[in-house]
Design a protein around this motif. Structure first.
Motif, mmCIF file in Angstrom:
data_model
loop_
_atom_site.group_PDB
_atom_site.id
_atom_site.type_symbol
_atom_site.label_atom_id
_atom_site.label_comp_id
_atom_site.label_asym_id
_atom_site.label_seq_id
_atom_site.Cartn_x
_atom_site.Cartn_y
_atom_site.Cartn_z
ATOM 1 N N THR A 45 3.120 -33.470 -5.594
ATOM 2 C CA THR A 45 3.452 -34.843 -5.206
ATOM 3 C C THR A 45 2.194 -35.638 -4.869
ATOM 4 O O THR A 45 2.025 -36.773 -5.320
ATOM 5 C CB THR A 45 4.413 -34.834 -3.997
ATOM 6 O OG1 THR A 45 5.556 -34.048 -4.334
ATOM 7 C CG2 THR A 45 4.858 -36.228 -3.643
ATOM 8 N N ASN A 46 1.306 -35.038 -4.102
ATOM 9 C CA ASN A 46 0.084 -35.724 -3.711
ATOM 10 C C ASN A 46 -0.791 -36.016 -4.935
ATOM 11 O O ASN A 46 -1.317 -37.119 -5.069
ATOM 12 C CB ASN A 46 -0.680 -34.888 -2.691
ATOM 13 C CG ASN A 46 -1.825 -35.639 -2.061
ATOM 14 O OD1 ASN A 46 -1.873 -36.863 -2.110
ATOM 15 N ND2 ASN A 46 -2.756 -34.909 -1.475
ATOM 16 N N LEU A 47 -0.962 -35.047 -5.804
ATOM 17 C CA LEU A 47 -1.771 -35.270 -7.003
ATOM 18 C C LEU A 47 -1.171 -36.364 -7.877
ATOM 19 O O LEU A 47 -1.900 -37.173 -8.453
ATOM 20 C CB LEU A 47 -1.921 -33.973 -7.799
ATOM 21 C CG LEU A 47 -2.873 -32.938 -7.212
ATOM 22 C CD1 LEU A 47 -2.846 -31.672 -8.047
ATOM 23 C CD2 LEU A 47 -4.283 -33.492 -7.120
ATOM 24 N N HIS A 48 0.130 -36.369 -7.981
ATOM 25 C CA HIS A 48 0.797 -37.373 -8.818
ATOM 26 C C HIS A 48 0.490 -38.785 -8.325
ATOM 27 O O HIS A 48 0.142 -39.659 -9.114
ATOM 28 C CB HIS A 48 2.307 -37.142 -8.838
ATOM 29 C CG HIS A 48 3.066 -38.230 -9.523
ATOM 30 N ND1 HIS A 48 3.096 -38.351 -10.887
ATOM 31 C CD2 HIS A 48 3.792 -39.265 -9.027
ATOM 32 C CE1 HIS A 48 3.827 -39.408 -11.214
ATOM 33 N NE2 HIS A 48 4.261 -39.978 -10.097
ATOM 34 N N PHE A 49 0.610 -38.993 -7.043
ATOM 35 C CA PHE A 49 0.459 -40.345 -6.512
ATOM 36 C C PHE A 49 -0.989 -40.752 -6.280
ATOM 37 O O PHE A 49 -1.275 -41.930 -6.100
ATOM 38 C CB PHE A 49 1.280 -40.518 -5.234
ATOM 39 C CG PHE A 49 2.746 -40.567 -5.516
ATOM 40 C CD1 PHE A 49 3.304 -41.650 -6.167
ATOM 41 C CD2 PHE A 49 3.572 -39.515 -5.144
ATOM 42 C CE1 PHE A 49 4.667 -41.691 -6.444
ATOM 43 C CE2 PHE A 49 4.936 -39.553 -5.414
ATOM 44 C CZ PHE A 49 5.480 -40.645 -6.072
ATOM 45 N N THR A 50 -1.936 -39.804 -6.273
ATOM 46 C CA THR A 50 -3.334 -40.188 -6.090
ATOM 47 C C THR A 50 -4.128 -40.200 -7.388
ATOM 48 O O THR A 50 -5.131 -40.899 -7.482
ATOM 49 C CB THR A 50 -4.042 -39.242 -5.097
ATOM 50 O OG1 THR A 50 -3.963 -37.904 -5.569
ATOM 51 C CG2 THR A 50 -3.451 -39.366 -3.720
ATOM 52 N N MET A 51 -3.694 -39.459 -8.398
ATOM 53 C CA MET A 51 -4.476 -39.340 -9.626
ATOM 54 C C MET A 51 -3.992 -40.247 -10.751
ATOM 55 O O MET A 51 -4.721 -40.491 -11.692
ATOM 56 C CB MET A 51 -4.467 -37.888 -10.124
ATOM 57 C CG MET A 51 -4.987 -36.887 -9.117
ATOM 58 S SD MET A 51 -6.724 -37.104 -8.744
ATOM 59 C CE MET A 51 -7.462 -36.474 -10.211
ATOM 60 N N ARG A 52 -2.784 -40.742 -10.667
ATOM 61 C CA ARG A 52 -2.219 -41.537 -11.751
ATOM 62 C C ARG A 52 -2.364 -43.030 -11.450
ATOM 63 O O ARG A 52 -2.020 -43.469 -10.370
ATOM 64 C CB ARG A 52 -0.745 -41.206 -11.946
ATOM 65 C CG ARG A 52 -0.429 -39.752 -12.229
ATOM 66 C CD ARG A 52 -0.561 -39.418 -13.636
ATOM 67 N NE ARG A 52 0.283 -40.342 -14.398
ATOM 68 C CZ ARG A 52 0.533 -40.204 -15.658
ATOM 69 N NH1 ARG A 52 0.039 -39.213 -16.302
ATOM 70 N NH2 ARG A 52 1.273 -41.081 -16.294
ATOM 71 N N GLU A 53 -2.863 -43.780 -12.439
ATOM 72 C CA GLU A 53 -2.950 -45.221 -12.255
ATOM 73 C C GLU A 53 -1.680 -45.910 -12.737
ATOM 74 O O GLU A 53 -1.125 -46.737 -12.053
ATOM 75 C CB GLU A 53 -4.163 -45.765 -12.998
ATOM 76 C CG GLU A 53 -5.472 -45.324 -12.365
ATOM 77 C CD GLU A 53 -6.663 -45.877 -13.109
ATOM 78 O OE1 GLU A 53 -6.505 -46.818 -13.894
ATOM 79 O OE2 GLU A 53 -7.758 -45.338 -12.900
ATOM 80 N N ASP A 60 7.699 -40.902 -11.162
ATOM 81 C CA ASP A 60 7.740 -40.999 -9.706
ATOM 82 C C ASP A 60 8.929 -40.233 -9.135
ATOM 83 O O ASP A 60 8.802 -39.492 -8.165
ATOM 84 C CB ASP A 60 7.850 -42.463 -9.261
ATOM 85 C CG ASP A 60 6.542 -43.210 -9.356
ATOM 86 O OD1 ASP A 60 5.512 -42.567 -9.619
ATOM 87 O OD2 ASP A 60 6.562 -44.442 -9.173
#
Length: 125
Positions: A45-53, A60
């Motif tokens: 979850t964290n990687l998804h929301f911090t790495m994706r523009e 989501d």
């Protein structure tokens, strides 16, 4: 502070000390597994929301479901393992053994659901 333990219970505990210690190690292994399951959910979850523009709605949703199901599965694992620990403790003292078929099946089914969500997430990327 010394705890008053009935003589019969204390004798059973001492007779089967190796089994009790193995039961405790198994319980701790389940707790480590639960923490790892929750950690993986938070990581994804964290990687998804911090790495994706550019984030789509479905990605989501899937990322949030991975996090949610991972936390729920971790909590369920802790509850089941605690219940199983106390059941095994009593079974050891009574010199009977019953394998935890339902617990293993439920946890395996829930983990399979989380893995399917992971797979769907990585297909959508």
């Amino acid at each position: 502070m010394k705890r008053n333990i009935p003589e019969k219970e204390n004798k059973n505990e001492m007779t089967y000390i190796q089994q009790h210690l193995a039961n405790e190690r198994t319980y701790l292994a389940w707790i480590r597994t639960a923490i790892a399951i929750m950690g993986v959910g938070f990581l994804v979850t964290n990687l998804h929301f911090t790495m994706r523009e550019a984030i789509s709605g479905i990605e989501d949703f899937i990322a949030r479901m991975i996090g949610l199901f991972s936390v729920i599965l971790g909590i369920v694992t802790i509850v089941f393992s605690t219940v199983n620990y106390y059941q095994k403790r009593d079974q050891i003292n009574q010199a009977i053994f019953k394998s935890p078929k339902i617990t293993v099946f439920i946890l395996s089914a829930l983990m399979t659901i989380v893995m399917i969500i992971f797979f769907a997430y990585f297909l959508s990327i």
